[in-house]
Design an enzyme around this catalytic site. Structure first.
Site, PDB file in Angstrom:
ATOM      1  N   SER A  28      54.241  35.743  17.516  1.00 48.82           N
ATOM      2  CA  SER A  28      55.404  35.308  18.206  1.00 48.82           C
ATOM      3  C   SER A  28      55.528  35.301  19.719  1.00 48.82           C
ATOM      4  O   SER A  28      56.215  34.377  20.470  1.00 48.82           O
ATOM      5  CB  SER A  28      56.650  35.970  17.706  1.00 48.82           C
ATOM      6  OG  SER A  28      56.589  37.248  18.157  1.00 48.82           O
TER       7      SER A  28
ATOM      8  N   TYR B 195      60.559  36.365  16.672  1.00 46.10           N
ATOM      9  CA  TYR B 195      60.724  35.980  15.421  1.00 46.10           C
ATOM     10  C   TYR B 195      61.519  37.019  14.589  1.00 46.10           C
ATOM     11  O   TYR B 195      62.250  36.682  13.619  1.00 46.10           O
ATOM     12  CB  TYR B 195      59.132  36.141  14.843  1.00 46.10           C
ATOM     13  CG  TYR B 195      58.674  34.732  15.027  1.00 46.10           C
ATOM     14  CD1 TYR B 195      58.940  33.781  16.003  1.00 46.10           C
ATOM     15  CD2 TYR B 195      57.286  34.514  14.424  1.00 46.10           C
ATOM     16  CE1 TYR B 195      57.983  32.806  16.298  1.00 46.10           C
ATOM     17  CE2 TYR B 195      56.527  33.294  14.720  1.00 46.10           C
ATOM     18  CZ  TYR B 195      56.640  32.526  15.608  1.00 46.10           C
ATOM     19  OH  TYR B 195      56.066  31.492  16.100  1.00 46.10           O
ATOM     20  N   GLY B 196      61.532  38.346  15.053  1.00 44.70           N
ATOM     21  CA  GLY B 196      62.048  39.426  14.237  1.00 44.70           C
ATOM     22  C   GLY B 196      63.634  39.372  14.031  1.00 44.70           C
ATOM     23  O   GLY B 196      64.142  40.341  13.365  1.00 44.70           O
TER      24      GLY B 196
ATOM     25  N   THR C 135      56.296  40.244  11.536  1.00 45.68           N
ATOM     26  CA  THR C 135      57.229  39.624  10.888  1.00 45.68           C
ATOM     27  C   THR C 135      56.928  38.495  10.299  1.00 45.68           C
ATOM     28  O   THR C 135      56.898  38.073   9.151  1.00 45.68           O
ATOM     29  CB  THR C 135      58.369  39.113  12.114  1.00 45.68           C
ATOM     30  OG1 THR C 135      58.722  40.136  12.953  1.00 45.68           O
ATOM     31  CG2 THR C 135      59.449  38.411  11.611  1.00 45.68           C
TER      32      THR C 135
ATOM     33  N   GLU D 188      58.462  44.849  26.483  1.00 43.07           N
ATOM     34  CA  GLU D 188      58.255  43.394  27.200  1.00 43.07           C
ATOM     35  C   GLU D 188      58.771  43.441  28.717  1.00 43.07           C
ATOM     36  O   GLU D 188      58.520  42.778  29.497  1.00 43.07           O
ATOM     37  CB  GLU D 188      59.164  42.021  26.399  1.00 43.07           C
ATOM     38  CG  GLU D 188      58.591  42.118  25.159  1.00 43.07           C
ATOM     39  CD  GLU D 188      58.247  40.594  24.577  1.00 43.07           C
ATOM     40  OE1 GLU D 188      59.205  39.830  24.943  1.00 43.07           O
ATOM     41  OE2 GLU D 188      57.415  40.282  24.131  1.00 43.07           O
TER      42      GLU D 188
ATOM     43  N   CYS E 251      55.030  46.572  13.858  1.00 41.28           N
ATOM     44  CA  CYS E 251      55.221  45.373  14.922  1.00 41.28           C
ATOM     45  C   CYS E 251      54.283  45.697  15.859  1.00 41.28           C
ATOM     46  O   CYS E 251      53.879  46.682  16.243  1.00 41.28           O
ATOM     47  CB  CYS E 251      56.673  45.966  15.630  1.00 41.28           C
ATOM     48  SG  CYS E 251      56.924  44.826  17.050  1.00 41.28           S
ATOM     49  N   THR E 252      53.684  44.374  16.362  1.00 36.62           N
ATOM     50  CA  THR E 252      52.308  44.351  17.051  1.00 36.62           C
ATOM     51  C   THR E 252      52.698  44.798  18.662  1.00 36.62           C
ATOM     52  O   THR E 252      51.746  44.906  19.072  1.00 36.62           O
ATOM     53  CB  THR E 252      51.624  42.925  16.871  1.00 36.62           C
ATOM     54  OG1 THR E 252      52.710  41.910  16.878  1.00 36.62           O
ATOM     55  CG2 THR E 252      50.821  43.080  15.699  1.00 36.62           C
TER      56      THR E 252
HETATM   57  N1  DGL Z   1      55.272  40.276  17.210  1.00 34.33           N
HETATM   58  C1  DGL Z   1      56.538  40.836  16.519  1.00 34.33           C
HETATM   59  C2  DGL Z   1      56.216  41.307  15.373  1.00 34.33           C
HETATM   60  O1  DGL Z   1      55.185  41.990  15.181  1.00 34.33           O
HETATM   61  C3  DGL Z   1      57.681  41.327  17.257  1.00 34.33           C
HETATM   62  C4  DGL Z   1      58.209  40.593  18.114  1.00 34.33           C
HETATM   63  C5  DGL Z   1      59.322  39.519  17.498  1.00 34.33           C
HETATM   64  O2  DGL Z   1      60.439  39.777  17.087  1.00 34.33           O
HETATM   65  O3  DGL Z   1      58.840  38.345  17.687  1.00 34.33           O
HETATM   66  O4  DGL Z   1      56.984  41.653  14.279  1.00 34.33           O
END
Ligand code: DGL
Length: 263
Positions: free
Chosen positions: A7, A38-39, A71, A149, A181-182
């Site tokens: 994302s 995206y979350g 996500t 972030e 979550c990455t």
């Molecule tokens: N990269 C999203 C994940 O690993 C986290 C950030 C987001 O919410 O977009 O879930």
């Protein structure tokens, strides 16, 4: 090329591991910074984005797709496989699940991630199928992504919030915690400190790199299609000066972001 999407920029923690283990292959990355996070979006929307991101990476020459977003991995993999049946997909949920299954001794596993990841119920399904005796305790941790972030990696506020998210999981007696979550590998030290030494952390980025390596070794013909070497190409759907800073933080080196419009 190995195509990787997220994302935003968190998926660069996965790219870093792939570069460590497979430096001979070129990576093309897409971070959907314009539509992140995206979350907090519905599964329907995240699925649509995941399909668009995959199309973009395939157009750029990717032969393997790595979904470096928890996500998107939680809600879109069956749809991606159906839509692109010839493409090998790697994602972050299965390796996390497998590692947690191996690590837990007392059969109490914790999960922190975005709301969409936790609410997808994917981990509950995987553990229930593999071993109904395992109890999964999940806590959405939505404040961690914006803190990371913002570069608040060592601030006392971040420590306090991590502690707060972990309290209910620790009270359940978990011995293993999935970093769902990455973004979270960037604050792994704080998470470990607040979780305590007895809780083992699961970060799937290393496992994914191993899985890709194994796949390439087992499919030498396929390896011929991959374009060896070269700096990773990093595309994003929106650029701000702050993104450049964060990207460096995630990847641990200076990079050039290129903007692309998927719509
Ligand atoms: N990269 C999203 C994940 O690993 C986290 C950030 C987001 O919410 O977009 O879930």
């Amino acid at each position: 090329m190995i195509g990787v999407f997220d994302s935003g920029l968190g998926g660069l923690t996965v790219v870093k591991e792939i570069l460590n283990k497979l430096p001979q292959y070129k990576i093309v990355y897409f971070g959907d910074t314009a539509r992140a996070p995206y979350g907090t979006k519905s599964a329907e929307t995240v699925k649509r984005y995941a399909i668009e991101n995959t199309k973009f990476l395939l157009e750029k020459g990717a032969k393997i797709i790595v979904v470096a977003c928890h996500t998107a991995s939680s809600v879109s993999i069956p749809y991606l496989k159906e839509k692109f049946p010839d493409i090998p997909f790697f994602e972050v949920v299965t390796p996390s699940f497998k590692k947690a299954l191996k690590l837990t001794k007392n059969k109490k596993v914790g999960l922190i991630g975005t709301r969409t990841t936790v609410e997808s119920g994917i981990y509950n399904r995987l553990f229930a199928e593999a071993n109904p005796g395992i109890k999964l305790y999940a806590n959405p941790a939505p404040l961690l992504v914006p803190l990371i972030e913002e570069g608040w990696l060592k601030k006392p506020e971040t420590r306090r919030i991590v502690k707060k998210y972990l309290i209910p999981l620790k009270m359940r007696g978990i011995d293993t915690l999935i970093l769902g979550c990455t973004h979270y590998p960037l604050i792994k030290k704080i998470i470990q400190e607040k979780a305590g030494k007895r809780i083992k952390l699961v970060d799937p980025s290393e496992e994914i790199a191993f899985e890709i390596k194994e796949y390439i070794e087992k499919n030498p013909d396929f390896a011929k299609n991959l374009q060896p070497d070269g700096e990773p190409e990093i595309f994003v759907s929106d650029i701000t000066p702050n993104f450049e800073k964060i990207a460096q933080l995630f990847l641990g080196r200076k990079i050039n972001l290129k903007k692309v419009n998927l719509e």
